[in-house]
Every structure is written in C-alpha cells, then in structure tokens.
Design a protein around this motif. Structure first.
Motif, PDB file in Angstrom:
ATOM      1  N   ILE A   1       0.863  -1.186   0.000  1.00 47.91           N
ATOM      2  CA  ILE A   1       0.000   0.000   0.000  1.00 47.91           C
ATOM      3  C   ILE A   1       0.897   1.232   0.000  1.00 47.91           C
ATOM      4  O   ILE A   1       1.722   1.409   0.896  1.00 47.91           O
ATOM      5  CB  ILE A   1      -0.916   0.032   1.224  1.00 47.91           C
ATOM      6  N   PHE A   2       0.737   2.073  -1.010  1.00 49.61           N
ATOM      7  CA  PHE A   2       1.603   3.234  -1.167  1.00 49.61           C
ATOM      8  C   PHE A   2       0.760   4.505  -1.215  1.00 49.61           C
ATOM      9  O   PHE A   2      -0.178   4.614  -2.011  1.00 49.61           O
ATOM     10  CB  PHE A   2       2.416   3.120  -2.448  1.00 49.61           C
ATOM     11  N   THR A   3       1.087   5.466  -0.358  1.00 48.75           N
ATOM     12  CA  THR A   3       0.499   6.795  -0.374  1.00 48.75           C
ATOM     13  C   THR A   3       1.660   7.788  -0.348  1.00 48.75           C
ATOM     14  O   THR A   3       2.820   7.387  -0.166  1.00 48.75           O
ATOM     15  CB  THR A   3      -0.420   7.028   0.837  1.00 48.75           C
ATOM     16  N   PRO A   4       1.387   9.078  -0.525  1.00 52.93           N
ATOM     17  CA  PRO A   4       2.491  10.035  -0.495  1.00 52.93           C
ATOM     18  C   PRO A   4       3.311  10.001   0.800  1.00 52.93           C
ATOM     19  O   PRO A   4       4.494  10.343   0.791  1.00 52.93           O
ATOM     20  CB  PRO A   4       1.779  11.382  -0.660  1.00 52.93           C
ATOM     21  N   ASN A   5       2.697   9.567   1.906  1.00 50.67           N
ATOM     22  CA  ASN A   5       3.389   9.622   3.193  1.00 50.67           C
ATOM     23  C   ASN A   5       3.667   8.268   3.823  1.00 50.67           C
ATOM     24  O   ASN A   5       4.333   8.207   4.866  1.00 50.67           O
ATOM     25  CB  ASN A   5       2.560  10.462   4.178  1.00 50.67           C
TER      26      ASN A   5
ATOM     27  N   SER B   1      -7.325   2.667 -12.166  1.00 47.16           N
ATOM     28  CA  SER B   1      -6.470   2.207 -13.250  1.00 47.16           C
ATOM     29  C   SER B   1      -5.704   0.987 -12.756  1.00 47.16           C
ATOM     30  O   SER B   1      -5.113   1.012 -11.670  1.00 47.16           O
ATOM     31  CB  SER B   1      -5.488   3.309 -13.667  1.00 47.16           C
ATOM     32  N   ILE B   2      -5.727  -0.095 -13.542  1.00 48.83           N
ATOM     33  CA  ILE B   2      -5.061  -1.335 -13.136  1.00 48.83           C
ATOM     34  C   ILE B   2      -4.149  -1.810 -14.258  1.00 48.83           C
ATOM     35  O   ILE B   2      -4.549  -1.851 -15.421  1.00 48.83           O
ATOM     36  CB  ILE B   2      -6.076  -2.444 -12.792  1.00 48.83           C
ATOM     37  N   THR B   3      -2.929  -2.167 -13.905  1.00 42.46           N
ATOM     38  CA  THR B   3      -2.001  -2.794 -14.847  1.00 42.46           C
ATOM     39  C   THR B   3      -1.710  -4.213 -14.370  1.00 42.46           C
ATOM     40  O   THR B   3      -1.611  -4.468 -13.161  1.00 42.46           O
ATOM     41  CB  THR B   3      -0.690  -2.005 -14.955  1.00 42.46           C
ATOM     42  N   TYR B   4      -1.586  -5.129 -15.328  1.00 43.60           N
ATOM     43  CA  TYR B   4      -1.393  -6.549 -15.037  1.00 43.60           C
ATOM     44  C   TYR B   4      -0.068  -7.032 -15.606  1.00 43.60           C
ATOM     45  O   TYR B   4       0.323  -6.649 -16.708  1.00 43.60           O
ATOM     46  CB  TYR B   4      -2.510  -7.382 -15.659  1.00 43.60           C
ATOM     47  N   ASN B   5       0.574  -7.935 -14.853  1.00 44.70           N
ATOM     48  CA  ASN B   5       1.814  -8.564 -15.307  1.00 44.70           C
ATOM     49  C   ASN B   5       1.872 -10.009 -14.807  1.00 44.70           C
ATOM     50  O   ASN B   5       1.124 -10.399 -13.909  1.00 44.70           O
ATOM     51  CB  ASN B   5       3.045  -7.804 -14.780  1.00 44.70           C
TER      52      ASN B   5
ATOM     53  N   LEU C   1      -3.054  -1.403  -8.711  1.00 44.89           N
ATOM     54  CA  LEU C   1      -4.233  -0.557  -8.785  1.00 44.89           C
ATOM     55  C   LEU C   1      -3.860   0.847  -8.358  1.00 44.89           C
ATOM     56  O   LEU C   1      -3.176   1.035  -7.349  1.00 44.89           O
ATOM     57  CB  LEU C   1      -5.345  -1.075  -7.871  1.00 44.89           C
ATOM     58  N   THR C   2      -4.330   1.834  -9.126  1.00 50.19           N
ATOM     59  CA  THR C   2      -4.038   3.223  -8.812  1.00 50.19           C
ATOM     60  C   THR C   2      -5.310   4.049  -8.894  1.00 50.19           C
ATOM     61  O   THR C   2      -6.100   3.910  -9.829  1.00 50.19           O
ATOM     62  CB  THR C   2      -3.003   3.807  -9.795  1.00 50.19           C
ATOM     63  N   ARG C   3      -5.505   4.891  -7.884  1.00 56.88           N
ATOM     64  CA  ARG C   3      -6.597   5.864  -7.890  1.00 56.88           C
ATOM     65  C   ARG C   3      -6.129   7.085  -7.132  1.00 56.88           C
ATOM     66  O   ARG C   3      -5.868   7.022  -5.931  1.00 56.88           O
ATOM     67  CB  ARG C   3      -7.862   5.298  -7.246  1.00 56.88           C
ATOM     68  N   GLY C   4      -5.989   8.207  -7.850  1.00 59.37           N
ATOM     69  CA  GLY C   4      -5.446   9.394  -7.201  1.00 59.37           C
ATOM     70  C   GLY C   4      -4.028   9.134  -6.712  1.00 59.37           C
ATOM     71  O   GLY C   4      -3.193   8.619  -7.449  1.00 59.37           O
ATOM     72  N   ASP C   5      -3.758   9.439  -5.439  1.00 60.30           N
ATOM     73  CA  ASP C   5      -2.419   9.224  -4.899  1.00 60.30           C
ATOM     74  C   ASP C   5      -2.301   7.919  -4.114  1.00 60.30           C
ATOM     75  O   ASP C   5      -1.338   7.712  -3.378  1.00 60.30           O
ATOM     76  CB  ASP C   5      -1.993  10.401  -4.026  1.00 60.30           C
ATOM     77  N   LEU C   6      -3.281   7.018  -4.281  1.00 63.11           N
ATOM     78  CA  LEU C   6      -3.239   5.708  -3.640  1.00 63.11           C
ATOM     79  C   LEU C   6      -2.824   4.651  -4.658  1.00 63.11           C
ATOM     80  O   LEU C   6      -3.355   4.599  -5.771  1.00 63.11           O
ATOM     81  CB  LEU C   6      -4.615   5.353  -3.066  1.00 63.11           C
TER      82      LEU C   6
END
Length: 201
Positions: free
Chosen positions: A52-56, A161-165, A181-186
C-alpha cells in the motif's frame, strides 16, 4: 487506531487446486474463450502480499482471499501474523472483525468499509478484476490476448487504473500474479504467490 486499521484493511479489499502455476502459457486461446473461463470461475482462493503506497506511507501485508460465488472471506495479516483483520460476506451481510476483535456488521460492504476507513473501495468489481476479468471497465489486451490494463469503476467515484503482469496458467486458466491498482495518490500492488482453483470436471 483508525489510521492503523485503514492501512491494514486497504490491501485486503483490493487485493485453488493447490498446485504451482506453469509459466508456459497457451498461445492459441482467444480472448472470448479466456473471458468465458474467467466468468465461470466463481470459486477460488489466493494468497500473497499486498503493498500500500500513499504520499506519506508505505506498508506491506499478507493477504488471503477466498471467493465462493458472491460470498467471500478476506484476511489481512501483518507483524508476522500477530495482527489480522477479517472481512466476511455471507449472503446480504458483511462482518468486519478488526484488530481488537470488534465486530462491525452491515448489508452494504462498500459502505461499511468507507465508514471504518474513510475510503471507497471497489470490492464488487475487484472480485472480477483480480482475476483479470475487466467487468465494468474499458481495457486493452496484450499479444497473448490477456488484459494488460483496465480503467473502470462506478460513475460516482474516481476511476481505478489497473495494470497486469506475470500471467501464469493454473489448472488450465490464465491468471495474473502481479497487478497494480491506482486511484489518485493511492497505489495498491498485489504480488500473488498462489492461486487455488477447483479441479476441472
């Protein structure tokens, strides 16, 4: 407590035949055939890790997800399994058991998640998206006729937005083992170590 609960719960929501996947993918399967297989795949489970990645913040948890038709059980574990959160949906009711053992009930899964975390998560669509099935989404295919990315969600929320590999064949079904999975800054990054599917009949 709420912030700690949020970072443990987020990964889970996003994010059979216990056999090791085969990386040799069939090249002659059409997308129509593959999507039909994914639509028919209603009972499965997976295990792996979710970042889980956020700006902080950056966090990582272990995830286990078992799907049984429209019902599911998702367990998110951190700190070597000493802390976990369970999300269980049976029929029209969802129960979330938090890290302190408190039980939260609702007949609206996404609203319960929002109430507890402050975030709207597309759990309804993730049940399909995590398999590589682009339900309610626009999408692109790679040269093996597998979904490489999608953009989807409800009209009332920001699109995901989802990218698959790293697709692999598990019990004759092509499934993604890495997706983001990406939405905004998450940003949520799944690394699936194992899929379990029912045996082919």
């Amino acid at each position: 407590m709420k912030l700690r609960f949020l970072y443990l719960l987020l990964p889970l929501l996003f994010a059979g035949c216990a056999q090791h996947p085969n990386s040799a993918l069939p090249k002659n399967s059409t997308w129509t055939i593959q999507q039909a297989q994914l639509e028919q795949l209603t009972h499965w489970s997976l295990s792996g890790k979710l970042g889980i990645f956020t700006p902080n913040n950056r966090d990582s948890v272990d995830i286990y997800w078992q799907q049984s038709g429209q019902d599911f059980h998702i367990r998110l574990s951190a700190l070597l399994g000493l802390k976990s959160i369970d999300i269980q949906k049976r029929g029209n009711e969802t129960v979330i058991i938090d890290m302190d053992g408190q039980r939260h009930h609702s007949n609206d899964t996404e609203q319960l998640i929002t109430d507890l975390t402050g975030f709207v998560l597309p759990i309804e669509y993730l049940q399909q998206w995590i398999k590589g099935n682009p339900s309610n989404a626009s999408y692109q295919l790679n040269d093996r006729q597998q979904v490489s990315n999608l953009l989807g969600g409800t009209q009332n929320t920001e699109l995901w937005s989802i990218t698959y590999n790293d697709y692999r064949t598990v019990n004759q079904t092509n499934l993604p083992h890495k997706l983001q999975l990406t939405r905004g800054d998450l940003r949520l990054k799944f690394s699936i170590s194992q899929w379990h599917l029912p045996p082919k009949t």
